[in-house]
Design an enzyme around this catalytic site. Structure first.
Site, PDB file in Angstrom:
ATOM      1  N   GLY A  48       0.651  -1.604  -0.220  1.00  0.00           N
ATOM      2  CA  GLY A  48      -0.353   0.080   0.103  1.00  0.00           C
ATOM      3  C   GLY A  48       0.881   1.425  -0.424  1.00  0.00           C
ATOM      4  O   GLY A  48      -0.133   2.576  -0.413  1.00  0.00           O
ATOM      5  N   GLU A  77       3.831  -7.038   1.507  1.00  0.00           N
ATOM      6  CA  GLU A  77       3.045  -6.830   0.644  1.00  0.00           C
ATOM      7  C   GLU A  77       3.092  -5.559  -1.051  1.00  0.00           C
ATOM      8  O   GLU A  77       2.257  -5.345  -0.840  1.00  0.00           O
ATOM      9  CB  GLU A  77       2.267  -7.460   0.605  1.00  0.00           C
ATOM     10  N   PRO A  78       4.395  -5.086  -0.324  1.00  0.00           N
ATOM     11  CA  PRO A  78       4.884  -4.371  -1.562  1.00  0.00           C
ATOM     12  C   PRO A  78       4.604  -4.304  -2.760  1.00  0.00           C
ATOM     13  O   PRO A  78       5.230  -5.596  -3.380  1.00  0.00           O
ATOM     14  CB  PRO A  78       5.906  -3.628  -1.265  1.00  0.00           C
ATOM     15  N   GLY A  79       3.991  -3.867  -4.000  1.00  0.00           N
ATOM     16  CA  GLY A  79       3.564  -3.717  -5.055  1.00  0.00           C
ATOM     17  C   GLY A  79       3.992  -2.993  -5.587  1.00  0.00           C
ATOM     18  O   GLY A  79       5.112  -2.243  -6.623  1.00  0.00           O
ATOM     19  N   ARG A  80       2.759  -1.534  -6.089  1.00  0.00           N
ATOM     20  CA  ARG A  80       3.160  -0.422  -6.339  1.00  0.00           C
ATOM     21  C   ARG A  80       4.696   0.506  -6.393  1.00  0.00           C
ATOM     22  O   ARG A  80       5.130   0.579  -6.750  1.00  0.00           O
ATOM     23  CB  ARG A  80       2.443   0.795  -5.934  1.00  0.00           C
ATOM     24  N   ARG A  91      -5.872   3.065 -15.755  1.00  0.00           N
ATOM     25  CA  ARG A  91      -6.033   3.815 -14.213  1.00  0.00           C
ATOM     26  C   ARG A  91      -6.062   5.822 -14.346  1.00  0.00           C
ATOM     27  O   ARG A  91      -8.110   5.429 -13.440  1.00  0.00           O
ATOM     28  CB  ARG A  91      -4.283   3.892 -13.487  1.00  0.00           C
ATOM     29  N   TYR A 151     -10.072   5.282 -12.766  1.00  0.00           N
ATOM     30  CA  TYR A 151      -9.414   6.165 -10.841  1.00  0.00           C
ATOM     31  C   TYR A 151      -9.357   7.370 -11.352  1.00  0.00           C
ATOM     32  O   TYR A 151      -9.276   8.132 -10.191  1.00  0.00           O
ATOM     33  CB  TYR A 151      -8.096   5.982 -10.385  1.00  0.00           C
ATOM     34  N   CYS A 172     -13.498   3.818 -28.236  1.00  0.00           N
ATOM     35  CA  CYS A 172     -14.845   4.282 -29.059  1.00  0.00           C
ATOM     36  C   CYS A 172     -14.905   4.231 -27.479  1.00  0.00           C
ATOM     37  O   CYS A 172     -16.780   4.099 -27.680  1.00  0.00           O
ATOM     38  CB  CYS A 172     -16.042   3.218 -30.273  1.00  0.00           C
ATOM     39  N   GLU A 173     -15.082   5.341 -27.234  1.00  0.00           N
ATOM     40  CA  GLU A 173     -15.858   5.730 -25.701  1.00  0.00           C
ATOM     41  C   GLU A 173     -15.432   7.110 -25.055  1.00  0.00           C
ATOM     42  O   GLU A 173     -14.162   6.893 -25.070  1.00  0.00           O
ATOM     43  CB  GLU A 173     -15.526   4.687 -24.905  1.00  0.00           C
TER      44      GLU A 173
HETATM   45  N1  LLP Z   1      -1.351  -6.515  -0.546  1.00  0.00           N
HETATM   46  C1  LLP Z   1      -2.940  -6.860  -0.713  1.00  0.00           C
HETATM   47  C2  LLP Z   1      -4.102  -8.106   0.351  1.00  0.00           C
HETATM   48  C3  LLP Z   1      -3.685  -6.291  -1.880  1.00  0.00           C
HETATM   49  O1  LLP Z   1      -4.848  -6.345  -2.378  1.00  0.00           O
HETATM   50  C4  LLP Z   1      -2.618  -5.089  -2.890  1.00  0.00           C
HETATM   51  C5  LLP Z   1      -3.295  -4.073  -3.540  1.00  0.00           C
HETATM   52  C6  LLP Z   1      -1.801  -5.196  -1.898  1.00  0.00           C
HETATM   53  C7  LLP Z   1      -0.806  -5.861  -1.257  1.00  0.00           C
HETATM   54  C8  LLP Z   1      -0.456  -4.095  -2.834  1.00  0.00           C
HETATM   55  O2  LLP Z   1      -0.819  -3.087  -2.961  1.00  0.00           O
HETATM   56  P1  LLP Z   1       0.099  -1.586  -3.414  1.00  0.00           P
HETATM   57  O3  LLP Z   1       1.799  -1.897  -2.239  1.00  0.00           O
HETATM   58  O4  LLP Z   1       0.459  -2.240  -5.113  1.00  0.00           O
HETATM   59  O5  LLP Z   1      -0.588  -0.766  -3.037  1.00  0.00           O
HETATM   60  N2  LLP Z   1      -5.430  -1.044  -9.174  1.00  0.00           N
HETATM   61  C9  LLP Z   1      -5.285  -0.070  -7.945  1.00  0.00           C
HETATM   62  C10 LLP Z   1      -4.231  -0.530  -6.987  1.00  0.00           C
HETATM   63  C11 LLP Z   1      -5.113  -2.160  -6.944  1.00  0.00           C
HETATM   64  C12 LLP Z   1      -4.441  -2.607  -5.097  1.00  0.00           C
HETATM   65  C13 LLP Z   1      -4.554  -3.225  -4.914  1.00  0.00           C
HETATM   66  N3  LLP Z   1      -3.979  -4.517  -3.480  1.00  0.00           N
HETATM   67  C14 LLP Z   1      -4.398   0.646  -8.889  1.00  0.00           C
HETATM   68  O6  LLP Z   1      -4.212   0.908  -9.966  1.00  0.00           O
HETATM   69  O7  LLP Z   1      -4.218   2.109  -8.549  1.00  0.00           O
END
Ligand code: LLP
Length: 431
Positions: free
Chosen positions: A239, A273-276, A318, A322, A348-349
């Site tokens: 997050g 659990e980092p993603g972004r 995105r 959003y 086409c939107e």
């Molecule tokens: N762990 C869990 C359980 C999650 O649901 C998520 C993201 C993460 C970790 C990773 O979160 P991050 O570190 O990436 O913030 N599509 C949206 C974001 C959806 C996030 C869903 N869950 C966007 O493009 O902003």
């Protein structure tokens, strides 16, 4: 920090001019910088250096095998949310013992496969799911390692679609209820209680909600340890936000210090659990301007422009979904002046846009643009709407670049379709 820089009037990814990638691979194309990915991972990992921890890259943000392998080569595990992600993670070489499995809707075959693989733990999101996991593990004569995802009812102050830790959200189990479910789980032969989990949302730009959530999770962990439950893992989810325009998210060191503080003195391993934060700024979406057209400005003064590009909402959802901001920069030398433009795709939107009312240098057909910070939730959320093949993906390392996912072909898009037998038997053209 990222490795997309302008040198001699040309944007490069590390040592490779983006123009060369566009010429050789075509557009639209996602371009990832390996050095940026590795740097982000190391910074995040070092930030948690003071406490035992496992980083589980949240692969929903970017599921490309080479991206996953970049992190697993550095010691990362993976956070998954489906059987599909499990298969991809394993195919990329992720160690099952470092895979955590979250999500509110795990199906029986998915649970079976995760048990067969021997994942680190299931992050369980409801009592019924807990009962299902117990039953499946019983049939397979194994014990399922679980954490309960507690919903701490904390406002992450982010976009409502990506807030998850409020009690009105579908995620996790209320803290009060979680204690009862833990007691039930502890009494089951085929469940092994190993952790506590929490994830409150995505693109958080303040540290306070993490601190609040961590304090609540700490109370749960203390309570469980007092009851003699051997909690070994505390998973605080992902997050942490990134900078898309003028956000000032806490840097990983500040985030890590705040979170670590909450669990000081506990005999646990933190799971992150980092993603972004790992992939967001390590990728761009490269697109070509097809046409431009002026329209009278709705404000009545001057002109506005549409820059029609070959990437669309199916490639990067995105902005449409959003209202997210992504900087869009010229790949070559910027023309003089500034115009107001909507950068739009061929779909086409009217919702198909990458930017609205953006002050940009003037563009012409054939120009290349880089949509910045597109490494997270870019390709992984892309679709085939309007029968558009999904973009190619390229990874750069130094002066080398390689295609890490070839562009989909149109034929692949309808390969699984069949003509119903009760329709006419018209001869079909070769697709
Ligand atoms: N762990 C869990 C359980 C999650 O649901 C998520 C993201 C993460 C970790 C990773 O979160 P991050 O570190 O990436 O913030 N599509 C949206 C974001 C959806 C996030 C869903 N869950 C966007 O493009 O902003």
């Amino acid at each position: 920090m990222h490795h997309f820089q302008v040198r001699n009037g040309e944007m490069h990814c590390e040592g490779v001019p983006l123009r060369r990638i566009a010429r050789d691979v075509g557009t639209p194309v996602y371009v990832y910088s390996h050095a940026t990915l590795a740097h982000h991972y190391r910074v995040f990992d070092e930030a948690f250096g003071g406490i035992p921890h496992i980083i589980c890259f949240s692969m929903k943000s970017n599921s490309n095998g080479s991206v996953i392998r970049t992190f697993t080569d550095l010691g990362s595990g993976v956070d998954i949310v489906s059987g599909g992600e499990l298969a991809r993670a394993v195919a990329a070489g992720a160690p099952p013992g470092k895979i955590v499995y979250s999500g509110v809707g795990k199906k029986v075959p998915e649970i079976e496969e995760a048990l067969r693989r021997g994942i680190l733990m299931f992050n369980v999101e409801s009592r019924e799911e807990l009962e299902t996991i117990d039953a499946v593990a019983g049939r397979m004569r194994v014990r399922a390692p679980i954490a309960i995802r507690v919903n701490p009812d904390v406002d992450p102050k982010t976009h409502p679609y990506i807030s998850t830790g409020l009690k009105k959200n579908k995620f996790g189990i209320r803290i009060g209820q979680a204690m009862k479910d833990y007691e039930w789980a502890a009494g089951r032969r085929h469940i092994e209680v190993v952790g506590v989990d929490c994830h409150i949302g995505s693109q958080l730009t303040e540290v306070a909600p993490f601190v609040d959530a961590a304090a609540r999770v700490r109370r749960v962990v203390d309570g469980l340890l007092r009851k003699g439950m051997p909690i070994r893992f505390v998973d605080i989810g992902g997050g942490l936000g990134i900078r898309y325009s003028d956000e000032m998210p806490p840097d990983p060191g500040v985030y890590a210090a705040a979170v670590t503080e909450a669990f000081r003195g506990l005999p646990v391993t933190l799971v992150l659990e980092p993603g972004r934060v790992l992939v967001g700024n390590a990728g761009v979406l490269l697109t070509e301007v097809l046409y431009t057209k002026p329209i009278p400005s709705p404000a009545g003064r001057g002109k506005k422009h549409f820059f029609i590009v070959d990437a669309a909402m199916n490639d990067l959802a995105r902005p449409s979904l959003y209202g997210s901001y992504h900087a869009i920069l010229p790949v070559g030398k910027a023309r003089r002046g500034t115009v107001t433009a909507d950068v739009v795709g061929p779909i086409c939107e009217s919702g198909d846009f990458l930017a609205k009312d953006r002050a940009m240098p003037p563009c012409r057909g054939g120009d290349l643009l880089a949509v910045m910070s597109a490494g997270a939730y870019g390709f992984s959320m892309s679709s085939n709407y309007n029968t558009r093949p999904r973009a190619a993906e390229v990874m750069v390392s130094g002066t080398r670049f390689e295609v890490v996912r070839v562009r989909e072909t149109v034929r692949e898009l309808y390969r699984g379709e069949r003509f119903a037998s009760f329709l006419s038997r018209r001869r079909t053209g070769k697709g």
